[in-house]
Design a protein around this motif. Structure first.
Motif, PDB file in Angstrom:
ATOM      1  N   GLU A 135      91.182  -7.075  66.874  1.00 18.15           N
ATOM      2  CA  GLU A 135      91.073  -6.046  67.912  1.00 18.15           C
ATOM      3  C   GLU A 135      92.003  -6.344  69.083  1.00 18.15           C
ATOM      4  O   GLU A 135      92.709  -5.461  69.588  1.00 18.15           O
ATOM      5  N   SER A 176      95.829  -6.061  67.986  1.00 14.20           N
ATOM      6  CA  SER A 176      96.231  -4.662  67.831  1.00 14.20           C
ATOM      7  C   SER A 176      96.459  -4.003  69.185  1.00 14.20           C
ATOM      8  O   SER A 176      97.461  -3.311  69.407  1.00 14.20           O
ATOM      9  N   ASP A 177      95.542  -4.245  70.115  1.00 15.01           N
ATOM     10  CA  ASP A 177      95.678  -3.663  71.453  1.00 15.01           C
ATOM     11  C   ASP A 177      96.893  -4.236  72.194  1.00 15.01           C
ATOM     12  O   ASP A 177      97.632  -3.501  72.854  1.00 15.01           O
ATOM     13  N   ALA A 192     100.136  -2.828  70.871  1.00 17.66           N
ATOM     14  CA  ALA A 192     100.265  -1.436  71.304  1.00 17.66           C
ATOM     15  C   ALA A 192     100.713  -1.369  72.763  1.00 17.66           C
ATOM     16  O   ALA A 192     101.533  -0.525  73.136  1.00 17.66           O
ATOM     17  N   TYR A 200     104.293  -0.443  67.936  1.00 15.96           N
ATOM     18  CA  TYR A 200     103.255   0.341  67.283  1.00 15.96           C
ATOM     19  C   TYR A 200     103.156   0.062  65.784  1.00 15.96           C
ATOM     20  O   TYR A 200     102.088   0.194  65.191  1.00 15.96           O
ATOM     21  N   ALA A 232     101.028  -2.984  65.580  1.00 25.29           N
ATOM     22  CA  ALA A 232      99.681  -2.593  66.010  1.00 25.29           C
ATOM     23  C   ALA A 232      98.967  -1.833  64.896  1.00 25.29           C
ATOM     24  O   ALA A 232      97.782  -2.061  64.628  1.00 25.29           O
ATOM     25  N   TYR A 233      99.705  -0.944  64.213  1.00 23.37           N
ATOM     26  CA  TYR A 233      99.105  -0.176  63.113  1.00 23.37           C
ATOM     27  C   TYR A 233      98.724  -1.097  61.953  1.00 23.37           C
ATOM     28  O   TYR A 233      97.661  -0.947  61.355  1.00 23.37           O
ATOM     29  N   GLN A 261      95.677  -2.937  62.899  1.00 18.82           N
ATOM     30  CA  GLN A 261      94.530  -2.027  62.903  1.00 18.82           C
ATOM     31  C   GLN A 261      94.031  -1.800  61.479  1.00 18.82           C
ATOM     32  O   GLN A 261      92.817  -1.722  61.229  1.00 18.82           O
ATOM     33  N   SER A 262      94.958  -1.728  60.522  1.00 20.14           N
ATOM     34  CA  SER A 262      94.571  -1.565  59.114  1.00 20.14           C
ATOM     35  C   SER A 262      93.797  -2.787  58.628  1.00 20.14           C
ATOM     36  O   SER A 262      92.794  -2.670  57.920  1.00 20.14           O
ATOM     37  N   LEU A 290      92.089  -4.755  60.523  1.00 20.44           N
ATOM     38  CA  LEU A 290      90.809  -4.725  61.240  1.00 20.44           C
ATOM     39  C   LEU A 290      89.811  -3.825  60.515  1.00 20.44           C
ATOM     40  O   LEU A 290      88.647  -4.201  60.312  1.00 20.44           O
ATOM     41  N   VAL A 291      90.264  -2.646  60.109  1.00 22.30           N
ATOM     42  CA  VAL A 291      89.385  -1.717  59.399  1.00 22.30           C
ATOM     43  C   VAL A 291      88.900  -2.343  58.094  1.00 22.30           C
ATOM     44  O   VAL A 291      87.723  -2.245  57.737  1.00 22.30           O
TER      45      VAL A 291
END
Length: 637
Positions: free
Chosen positions: A373, A376-377, A380, A385, A388-389, A392-393, A395-396
């Motif tokens: 988290e 990623s932040d 960003a 980006y 960050a993307y 984020q993937s 993280l999900v």
């Protein structure tokens, strides 16, 4: 929630073992502990010498060790406890070693000592002893910020306690642990109720100090800073009276954190400075680092960038002195958050990445998710980006895996309710449609086609939903990297397995890749993943469809081999060990690498009473295999 976990370290105190109605010595100890910790310590030293080998002596000795640590008197334990040659004192010796390691933030040493103590306790077949050892294990896990599977150990204490003819001696300590676990799980209302009940049940005011402290931390979690401050000051007053400087420092640290949350920055710095002075005196590097991070937060709120940065640098210079990865990771993440607040994104990324790598190595999902988290932040914020993307993937995926593991059991229980075929569901809807036609035959001619479309669309959605459920169920029951069963799924299947055929035995095999950390460090984590997948694939091919393979965590696997013939049961695991050691993998850089593993085996002919006991025996045998040179098979007894 992470803030509460960090603050709850070492908050589990020395609670009474015996009910006051059954133990004169315990009544005396309660009075002394409420008045002065040093006097209570001297009393415990007398009691441990006067008590014969028993579960009671184990408790008194371990309590003496915890009190010695709080008073900086651990050096005197060698003269105060004279160990005798019996199982009870051997367990006590392991407990004392574990408590000393936990106090020094030595995670691996703590866990090894506790594993030995727990294994011996279960072998002794003394429920009071088993419950006592498990209870101290729970307290040590909380001290080390490790709340994983805490509820399982709490239930194990309760299971053993329920077999005793007299009230279990550790009920108050267990009560406190259950409240801490409730806080960890986010049930703050239950925790508050439990602490208030404990305060009301405490006969002596001095013994309420830990409850006041923990109740205050719960109020901090829900944003009630007024009550948090009130109860912390109550706890601080009692601990000063008891002359317990270690707990005084801890309470001052908590007061500083609450004051910062309440934006009373002068009071926050006052409390944190006093706490830091104590931790310098105690030579406790982790606590010094944690206090400095909290001071950095205050300076950041005051917009004093230089002082905040200086405090963070000093904090990070301290944590290399401790080898508890959970605590180190927590400090790194808090430092990264502070650096983000100060706009120092490059520095924050470095700390968050270190925390990410540490939590990945030990499969610490909570800190791993938090680090993803943050990263990623931060990327960003730096306009990167693409990275960050990507984060984020990840993280999900991690959250999905974590939630899948938590909800898997619930899904399995619902399985029977969802095992309805698409044809059955279609028939239900067609029947409803026909009834509507009969009731409204004259008015539904134009609407029939529209209703049919709705029904078909509903069935299509239901079909898609059922397919998604099947995929989700598979992901919940299998390790994402290796395709092996998850630990909980494996244990459920083994526990329900039939007894072996006549003349045959079932076998459980625990094995662990040798020098796996070195593979990651030298060749990189992608190569480590290749090694894990290669091992799992080879095991599935070698043992066939009748065997079950599970990834228990990290580089540790477990096999269930059913119905082995006694004449060749020892050969099959040895043959696989040889085959694995002779195989090679190609690293990410193109280098050929050999893999070896250490194995422990356990054979049985009847249904086991407890898979936990078997796992403990396997773990001890695996430790012996590694200690004696690795790449070998040791049979557990």
């Amino acid at each position: 929630m992470r803030l509460f976990v960090a603050l709850a370290l070492t908050l589990v105190v020395n609670f009474p073992v015996f009910s006051s109605t059954h133990s004169t010595w315990q009544q005396t100890y309660d009075v002394l502990r409420a008045q002065d910790t040093h006097t209570a310590f001297e009393f415990l030293a007398q009691q441990v010498k006067a008590t014969e080998p028993s579960a009671k002596r184990v408790y008194i000795g371990a309590t003496l060790a915890r009190t010695a640590l709080a008073l900086k008197k651990q050096a005197s334990l060698n003269t105060l406890i004279s160990y005798k040659k019996n199982d009870y004192d051997l367990i006590l010796q392991q407990l004392v070693a574990a408590l000393l390691s936990a106090h020094n933030n030595e995670y691996e040493q703590t866990m090894q000592a506790f594993k030995k103590a727990i294994t011996l306790a279960y072998t002794a077949n003394d429920p009071a002893l088993t419950a006592t050892v498990e209870l101290f294990y729970i307290n040590a896990k909380i001290t080390l910020a490790n709340y994983i599977q805490l509820e399982r150990h709490i239930k194990e204490v309760e299971r053993n306690a329920n077999t005793l003819s007299k009230p279990f001696w550790g009920l108050n300590s267990l009560h406190n642990a259950k409240a801490l676990n409730a806080n960890f799980l986010g049930d703050h209302a239950q925790a508050i109720e439990m602490y208030k009940q404990a305060i009301a049940n405490s006969k002596y005011e001095g013994n309420r100090a830990p409850y006041y402290n923990n109740l205050a931390l719960t109020y901090l979690e829900v944003g009630n800073y007024t009550d948090a401050t009130k109860y912390l000051k109550k706890s601080l007053h009692l601990r000063k009276v008891q002359n317990n400087e270690f707990k005084v420092a801890l309470t001052m640290l908590n007061l500083g954190i609450v004051a910062n949350k309440a934006k009373d920055f002068d009071a926050a710095l006052k409390w944190l400075n006093q706490a830091h002075e104590y931790y310098v005196k105690f030579d406790n590097p982790y606590r010094q680092a944690y206090t400095l991070v909290q001071k950095a937060k205050v300076y950041a709120n005051l917009k004093n960038i230089d002082l905040a940065t200086s405090a963070l640098d000093r904090a990070l210079s301290k944590i290399s002195l401790t080898n508890n990865i959970n605590l180190i990771t927590d400090i790194r993440l808090q430092a990264a958050e502070n650096m983000r607040a100060l706009g120092q994104y490059d520095k924050a990324i470095v700390q968050a990445q270190i925390a990410h790598d540490l939590s990945s190595n030990v499969s610490d999902k909570t800190h791993l998710i938090h680090s993803l988290e943050l990263l990623s932040d931060l990327y960003a914020r730096e306009s990167n980006y693409q990275q960050a993307y990507l984060l984020q993937s990840q993280l999900v995926a991690q959250k999905d895996q974590f939630n899948s593991q938590k909800t898997m059991q619930a899904m399995i229980e619902l399985e029977s309710e969802l095992e309805v075929t698409a044809q059955q569901l279609e028939n239900i809807r067609l029947e409803k449609h026909n009834n509507q036609q009969l009731a409204h035959i004259s008015a539904l001619e134009e609407r029939q086609q529209f209703q049919a479309i709705i029904i078909l669309f509903s069935l299509l959605l239901l079909f898609i939903s059922l397919r998604g459920y099947s995929k989700h169920k598979y992901r919940a029951q299998h390790d994402n990297l290796t395709g092996a069963l998850t630990r909980s799924t494996f244990l459920n299947v083994v526990a329900r397995s039939a007894i072996p055929a006549i003349g045959k035995k079932h076998c459980l095999v625990l094995f662990d890749l040798d020098h796996f950390k070195q593979v990651n460090d030298v060749h990189g984590h992608p190569t480590g993943d290749i090694a894990l997948k290669h091992t799992a694939t080879l095991a599935k091919q070698f043992f066939g469809k009748n065997a079950l393979l599970s990834r228990f965590g990290g580089e540790e696997f477990m096999l269930f081999l059913p119905n082995l013939v006694s004449s060749n049961k020892d050969d099959v695991v040895e043959k696989f060990r040889i085959k694995l050691s002779e195989s090679t993998i190609i690293s990410e850089s193109g280098e050929a690498i050999n893999i070896t593993a250490s194995f422990s085996t356990y054979y049985y002919q009847t249904s086991p009473d407890s898979l936990d006991k078997i796992y403990s025996k396997l773990d001890v045998a695996l430790y012996q295999a590694k200690k004696s040179g690795r790449n070998r098979v040791v049979c557990a007894v």
